[in-house]
Design an enzyme around this catalytic site. Structure first.
Site, PDB file in Angstrom:
ATOM      1  N   GLY A 254       0.831  -1.188   0.000  1.00  0.00           N
ATOM      2  CA  GLY A 254       0.000   0.000   0.000  1.00  0.00           C
ATOM      3  C   GLY A 254       0.872   1.246   0.000  1.00  0.00           C
ATOM      4  O   GLY A 254       0.658   2.182  -0.762  1.00  0.00           O
ATOM      5  N   ALA A 255       1.874   1.235   0.894  1.00  0.00           N
ATOM      6  CA  ALA A 255       2.762   2.383   1.031  1.00  0.00           C
ATOM      7  C   ALA A 255       4.027   1.913   1.739  1.00  0.00           C
ATOM      8  O   ALA A 255       4.058   0.819   2.290  1.00  0.00           O
ATOM      9  CB  ALA A 255       2.085   3.488   1.834  1.00  0.00           C
ATOM     10  N   GLU A 291       2.004   5.777   7.852  1.00  0.00           N
ATOM     11  CA  GLU A 291       3.391   5.926   7.393  1.00  0.00           C
ATOM     12  C   GLU A 291       4.129   7.007   8.177  1.00  0.00           C
ATOM     13  O   GLU A 291       5.323   6.889   8.431  1.00  0.00           O
ATOM     14  CB  GLU A 291       3.422   6.238   5.888  1.00  0.00           C
ATOM     15  CG  GLU A 291       2.770   5.180   5.000  1.00  0.00           C
ATOM     16  CD  GLU A 291       3.245   3.763   5.262  1.00  0.00           C
ATOM     17  OE1 GLU A 291       4.437   3.584   5.602  1.00  0.00           O
ATOM     18  OE2 GLU A 291       2.434   2.817   5.152  1.00  0.00           O
ATOM     19  N   GLU A 313       4.784  -2.136  13.126  1.00  0.00           N
ATOM     20  CA  GLU A 313       3.500  -2.200  12.438  1.00  0.00           C
ATOM     21  C   GLU A 313       2.293  -2.068  13.367  1.00  0.00           C
ATOM     22  O   GLU A 313       1.273  -1.518  12.981  1.00  0.00           O
ATOM     23  CB  GLU A 313       3.407  -3.471  11.598  1.00  0.00           C
ATOM     24  CG  GLU A 313       4.459  -3.564  10.493  1.00  0.00           C
ATOM     25  CD  GLU A 313       4.447  -2.374   9.539  1.00  0.00           C
ATOM     26  OE1 GLU A 313       3.473  -1.610   9.542  1.00  0.00           O
ATOM     27  OE2 GLU A 313       5.431  -2.214   8.789  1.00  0.00           O
TER      28      GLU A 313
HETATM   29 ZN   LIG Z   1       3.533  -0.105   8.145  1.00  0.00          ZN
END
Ligand SMILES: [Zn+2]
Length: 827
Positions: A254-255, A291, A313
Site C-alpha cells: 500500500g505504502a 506511514e 506495524e
Molecule cells: Zn507499516
C-alpha cells in the site's frame, strides 16, 4: 551476525532509463572492533564487481568471492585489519520490473509509455541496489548521489544539497546526509516528478507525475496534520528538513515509510474529486497517518531484529486510526477499527496455523496475508487493550520514554515493557508477554452459579485442538439493574478461572465492555444472552457491544459450538438495527455463510437479507444524502451489493439505472460508484464487459481503475467471467492482478470457475509478485475447494512437496477450507 558495524555508505548511482540498468559506485566505512580478514556484504542480482580497500591513504584492489545462494559478497582483505576500514565497490545492476529493489514503474503521458525508477527495500531488498549489511540493527548514515538526465527529478531521503551539470549533459544531484538509519529505509528515485508544497508547513511535499498535481492537495493537508500530531504526541521533533509523500504507479504494497521519502500507491495518496469515495478518503488519511507514525516507530527507533517487526506495524496501525480519529472524530474511526482491525485479526488468530505477534526465531519476516493480520491488526488491538488498562496518559508517557531512550538505535519488546512499567508504575510486563509471545487469544466462558459468575478461559480456535495456554486478560463487566443503572467492574484475570460476585439487583450483565478486550465471550447462561438480546433490540447497549455480541456468536457457530440457526435466531433482535458497525458485520457474516452453505440454507439467508437490507437502504436512502455520516456511506455501499446478491430487485434496479446512466455519460455519486459498478457487471453482458475494458484503458485514475477491476470479478454470466479471467492475465498490471480474483472468490457464480483457471494458468499466476500470488491463493482455496475437496487438498499436498512458495498461506487457506466444510456439514 558479524561484529563489524557499518558507519557510512556513500552511494553514487547512475541510472539508465532506456536500457533499465544502473551503474553503482559505493564507498563504505565500517568499524571492526577486532581484527578481521574478510568482510561480508549482502548482494542480490548485482554483478560486474570491482572492489578496493583503503591502505595507507590509497585504495588497493581487493579480491572477493560471491555466493548467489547466500546472497553474499565476501571481500578478502589483503591483511588483518581492525578499527575504521574503508572499502570501495563498483558494480552494475538491473532496474527490474519486480516491484522490489531498484525497479521501474510505468505510466502513460500524452499517448506515450514512460518510466520512473524507484526503490522498495523492506525487508531485505536493499541488497538488490547496493552491497550492504542488510539487517535493521546495522544502522549507518547514507550519502546518496545520482547522475540523472537534465529533464528529470531525483528524490532521496535527504534534501538536495547541490546540483552540478556534468560534461555528459547529465545533472549530478547530491543529497544531504541521512541520520543514522537502517538499510531497508533508504530511498532513491528518478522521474518526471512535480512537487506540491504545503503552505503552512513547507517541510511537507507531495510528489506526483505529470498531470496529477491537482490531486495532491487532500493528501498534502493530512500529511501536515499527521506530522503535527506526531511531533506533539511523541514529544520528539521530526529530524529531517523535508517529508516527501510520493505517488508511484506500480507498487506492490500500500505504502512504504522510507525516512523522509514515503512512497504510496496512487489511490492511497491522491484524491480525485468526484471519484474518490468517503471510504477512499478515510483510507488515504489512515495510510498517511500510518506511514508518518513509522517515522518514529521504525525509522527513529528500529526493531533489533525482524522478529520484533510488530514494534513498527502495530504502532503504525494503532496511530493510523488514532490520528484520523483525532482530526475527524465524527468519522467513528474506532468503530471502524473494531471492524477492520480487531475483527479481522481474530478471524486470522483463531486458526491453528498460527504464530505469536513476536514471531519466534523470525530472522526474516514476510509481510503477507498470513502475517499482516497478526503483526498489524492483532498488535494494534493489543495496544488499544493496554492503553485501556494503564490509561491514556501513562500510555503516552511510556511511548515518549521508549522513543527517547532508543532514538537512532534499536529496541526489543522488553524495552517497551520497561518504559510502560516506568510510566504506569504497574508490573505489566508479564501481562504483555502473555499476549505478545504466544499465539491465539482466549475465549471466556461464563456461567452463573447462584450469585456468582464463574469465568474460565481457554484458547479459541475454529478447529478442535488441545491447548494449555493462559492469558492475563483485562476483563471488564457491565452489570445492569433496571433501565438506567449500571455498575462497571474491571479486573485482571491472570489464571484459568475466576469467580465474581454479582452485585445485588443485577438483571443482566455484559462482558468485554465496548469490546476493547481481545477475547470472545461464550455465555453459557442462556437467560442472560436473551436479556442482552432485549438490550440490543431497544438499543440501550452501545453499537460496539451490539457488534460484539453477534460477532462472538458467529465465531462460536464457525467452531461448531452453536448451530447456525442460533445465530439466525439471535439476529431477530437486530431487526431495528441502524448502526453501521453491527449492520456491516452482520452483512459480512451472512454473506460468508451464504457462500458456504447448501442451497436450502442459502434460500433461508436470502429471504432474511432481502427485505431486511431493502428496508435499511430505504431508511438511509439509496442515494447518498448531502452531509450524511461517513459510516452511512460505507454501510450503503456494502448493503447495496449484498442486497443485489440476495436477489433484491430494488437494489438491482437502482444500481442498474445508475450504471446505464454512467455508460451514457452521466455522473454517479462517488460514494455509490463501487457498488454501482459491481451490480452493473453482475446484471451485465458482453457489451458491459467491452465498455469496462475501454474505460479501464482510458482512465488515468487509479481509484476508478480499481473499481473497474473489482467489477470484473462480479459478472454472473459464464462467458464474461471467463473473459475476465483471461483479462487478468493479459491486460491487468501486475500490481492489481489480485483484485478481480479476490472479487470472484466471493461471487457465487464465479467460484465454480476459479479452480480450472488457477490450475490451467498456474505457471503464469505463480509469476505474480509473491505477496500478490499469496492473496490469490488465499482467496481461491477456501471457496473453490468446497465442491472439490479431495482434488484441491491433493493438489496442494503435492505442490508443497515440490516448492516452498507460499507454504504458510497455503496451509492457513486449507484450514479455512476445512472450517467452511465443517460449517456446511453442520448446517
Ligand atoms: Zn507499516
Amino acid at each position: 551476525m558479524q561484529q563489524v558495524a557499518p558507519r557510512n555508505y556513500r552511494i553514487h548511482i547512475v541510472p539508465d532509463l532506456t536500457n533499465f540498468t544502473f551503474a553503482g559506485n559505493m564507498t563504505l566505512l565500517v568499524e571492526a572492533p577486532t581484527a578481521i580478514e574478510a568482510l561480508c556484504l549482502n548482494i542480490l542480482d548485482l554483478d560486474n564487481f570491482s572492489c578496493a580497500v583503503e591502505l595507507n591513504g590509497h585504495f588497493a584492489d581487493c579480491t572477493f568471492k560471491t555466493d548467489t545462494e547466500k546472497e553474499e559478497l565476501r571481500l578478502l582483505l589483503p591483511r588483518q585489519m581492525e578499527g575504521a576500514i574503508r572499502i570501495k565497490i563498483d558494480y552494475e545492476g538491473q532496474i527490474n520490473d519486480k516491484m522490489a529493489g531498484f525497479y521501474r514503474s510505468q505510466y502513460a503521458s500524452s499517448g506515450e509509455t514512460k518510466h520512473i525508477a524507484v526503490t522498495q527495500f523492506e525487508e531485505s531488498d536493499a541488497r538488490r541496489a547496493f552491497p550492504c549489511m542488510d539487517h535493521p540493527a546495522k544502522k549507518a548514515t547514507f550519502d546518496i548521489i545520482m547522475d540523472i538526465d537534465k529533464d528529470l527529478v531525483a528524490i532521496s531521503n535527504g534534501a538536495i544539497k547541490e546540483e552540478t551539470p556534468l560534461d555528459s549533459g547529465k545533472n549530478r544531484v547530491t543529497f544531504e546526509q541521512t541520520p543514522k538509519m537502517s538499510t531497508y529505509l533508504v530511498f532513491f528515485g528518478v522521474g518526471e516528478f512535480e512537487f506540491t508544497r504545503d503552505a503552512e508547513d513547507p517541510r511537507v511535499r507531495v510528489a506526483t507525475l505529470p498531470g496529477m498535481k491537482s490531486y495532491a492537495t487532500f493528501g498534502l493537508e493530512f500529511g501536515r496534520k499527521s506530522l503535527a500530531f506526531s511531533e506533539d504526541y511523541y514529544g520528539i521533533p521530526y529530524p529531517l528538513p523535508k517529508m516527501d509523500l510520493i505517488a508511484i504507479p506500480d507498487f506492490a504494497f500500500g505504502a512504504m515509510e522510507n525516512w523522509g521519502a514515503i512512497t504510496f500507491r496512487e489511490n492511497l495518496l491522491l484524491h480525485y474529486p468526484d471519484i474518490t469515495s468517503k471510504s477512499g478518503e478515510e483510507r488515504i488519511c489512515e495510510v498517511i497517518a500510518h506511514e508518518i507514525a513509522h517515522q518514529w516507530f521504525g525509522n527513529l527507533v528500529t526493531p533489533a531484529d525482524w522478529k520484533y517487526l510488530w514494534l513498527n506495524e502495530s504502532f503504525a496501525t494503532y496511530f493510523g486510526y488514532g490520528i484520523v480519529d483525532h482530526y475527524y472524530p465524527q468519522w467513528e474511526t474506532w468503530q471502524q477499527f473494531l471492524w477492520g482491525s480487531t475483527g479481522s485479526a481474530m478471524a486470522r488468530d483463531a486458526l491453528l496455523e498460527n504464530f505469536a505477534i513476536e514471531i519466534p526465531g523470525g530472522e526474516h519476516v514476510v509481510i503477507n496475508v498470513s502475517t499482516a493480520p497478526i503483526i498489524y491488526n492483532k498488535g494494534g488491538s493489543i495496544l488499544r487493550q493496554v492503553e485501556g488498562y494503564i490509561g491514556a496518559e501513562n500510555f503516552q508517557n511510556g511511548l515518549q520514554d521508549y522513543l527517547k531512550t532508543y532514538e537512532y538505535d534499536n529496541a526489543t519488546s522488553q524495552d517497551l515493557w520497561e518504559s510502560f512499567e516506568k510510566a504506569s508504575e504497574q508490573p505489566i510486563g508479564n501481562m504483555m508477554k502473555s499476549w505478545i509471545e504466544q499465539p491465539g487469544f482466549p475465549m471466556i466462558s461464563v456461567e452463573k452459579k447462584g450469585n456468582k459468575l464463574q469465568l474460565t478461559q481457554q484458547r479459541f480456535s475454529y478447529l478442535p485442538a488441545d491447548f494449555d495456554q493462559n492469558w492475563q486478560v483485562p476483563i471488564t463487566i457491565q452489570f445492569f439493574s433496571g433501565p438506567a443503572k449500571s455498575e462497571r467492574l474491571a479486573f485482571l484475570m491472570d489464571s484459568a478461572r475466576a469467580e465474581i460476585e454479582i452485585p445485588e439487583n443485577t438483571d443482566v450483565y455484559k462482558i468485554n465492555d465496548q469490546q476493547t478486550g481481545f477475547y470472545i465471550v461464550d455465555y453459557q447462561d442462556q437467560k442472560n444472552l436473551e436479556a442482552l438480546g432485549q438490550r440490543v433490540r431497544d438499543q440501550s447497549l452501545p453499537p460496539e457491544d451490539r457488534w460484539g455480541l453477534q460477532n462472538d456468536l458467529f465465531s462460536l457457530c464457525n467452531r461448531g459450538d452453536a448451530p447456525f440457526t442460533a445465530y439466525l435466531d439471535f439476529l431477530d433482535d437486530y431487526q431495528n438495527e441502524n448502526a453501521f458497525l453491527p449492520l456491516l458485520s452482520i452483512s459480512n457474516n451472512l454473506q460468508h455463510a451464504d457462500l458456504v452453505m447448501d442451497a436450502e440454507k442459502q434460500e433461508i439467508i436470502s429471504s432474511l437479507v432481502r427485505p431486511w437490507f431493502e428496508k435499511v437502504l430505504k431508511d438511509i436512502g439509496f442515494e447518498p444524502a448531502p452531509n450524511e455520516k461517513h459510516t452511512t456511506a460505507i454501510l450503503r455501499e456494502q448493503l447495496l451489493w449484498h442486497a443485489a446478491l440476495s436477489g433484491s430487485e430494488s437494489a438491482i434496479k437502482f444500481a442498474g439505472d445508475q450504471f446505464t446512466g454512467w455508460m451514457q455519460g452521466k455522473t454517479v455519486h462517488p460514494d455509490i460508484m463501487k457498488s454501482v459498478m459491481q451490480i452493473g457487471a453482475y446484471a451485465g453482458n458482453e457489451q458491459t464487459f467491452e465498455w469496462l475494458d475501454q474505460r479501464f484503458h482510458s482512465s488515468k485514475i487509479e481509484h476508478e481503475r480499481m473499481n473497474i477491476l473489482l467489477a470484473l470479478g462480479c459478472f454472473k454470466e459464464k462467458a464474461q467471467i471467463k473473459k475476465s479471467q483471461q483479462y487478468i492475465l493479459d491486460a491487468v498490471p501486475a500490481r492489481n492482478q489480485f483484485i478481480p480474483v479476490v472479487a470472484m472468490a466471493s461471487n457465487p457464480y464465479a467460484i465454480p470457475l476459479l479452480w480450472d483457471w488457477y490450475v490451467t494458468n498456474l505457471q503464469q499466476i505463480e509469476q505474480f509478485h509473491p505477496m500478490l500470488y499469496e492473496r490469490v491463493i488465499a482467496a481461491i482455496i477456501p471457496m473453490a475447494g468446497l465442491d472439490r475437496e479431495q482434488e484441491v487438498k491433493g493438489f496442494f499436498e503435492d505442490y508443497m512437496q515440490n516448492t516452498d512458495k507460499a507454504t504458510d498461506v497455503i496451509r492457513l487457506s486449507l484450514e479455512r477450507l476445512e472450517i467452511n466444510l465443517r460449517m456446511r456439514a453442520a448446517s
